[in-house]
Design a protein around this motif. Sequence first.
Motif, PDB file in Angstrom:
ATOM      1  N   GLY A 117       0.862  -1.284   0.306  1.00 47.20           N
ATOM      2  CA  GLY A 117       0.365  -0.212  -0.012  1.00 47.20           C
ATOM      3  C   GLY A 117       1.090   1.177  -0.544  1.00 47.20           C
ATOM      4  O   GLY A 117       1.902   1.330   0.216  1.00 47.20           O
ATOM      5  N   LYS A 118      -0.004   2.171  -0.190  1.00 43.33           N
ATOM      6  CA  LYS A 118       1.201   3.562  -0.494  1.00 43.33           C
ATOM      7  C   LYS A 118       0.300   4.760  -0.232  1.00 43.33           C
ATOM      8  O   LYS A 118      -1.066   4.973  -0.334  1.00 43.33           O
ATOM      9  N   THR A 119       0.569   5.726   0.806  1.00 45.28           N
ATOM     10  CA  THR A 119      -0.012   6.314   1.568  1.00 45.28           C
ATOM     11  C   THR A 119      -0.137   7.338   0.470  1.00 45.28           C
ATOM     12  O   THR A 119       0.952   8.157   0.220  1.00 45.28           O
ATOM     13  N   LEU A 120      -0.695   8.556   0.239  1.00 41.84           N
ATOM     14  CA  LEU A 120      -1.063   9.464  -0.891  1.00 41.84           C
ATOM     15  C   LEU A 120      -1.659  10.964  -0.038  1.00 41.84           C
ATOM     16  O   LEU A 120      -0.993  11.772  -0.806  1.00 41.84           O
TER      17      LEU A 120
END
Length: 73
Positions: free
Chosen positions: A53-56
Amino acid sequence: MLKSYEATIEDGQLKWLTDEPKPSSARVIVTILEEITPLVKRRTPPAAITGKGKTLGDLVSSILEEQDWECLK
């Protein structure tokens, strides 16, 4: 007046979970509740996506630039 007290039974002995009642004599009704496992289980992601996952953005700042806000109206 009816009062309720919560207790558990361990080896035939009552263990009071709240304040212990102090009547000199009383008539009681005992209801045995089955042990219930919690319905809510902790969710875990499938191994194929774990850690990918990637925090935007976050709750403090937007992932969009301020000039792009107009298109959201």
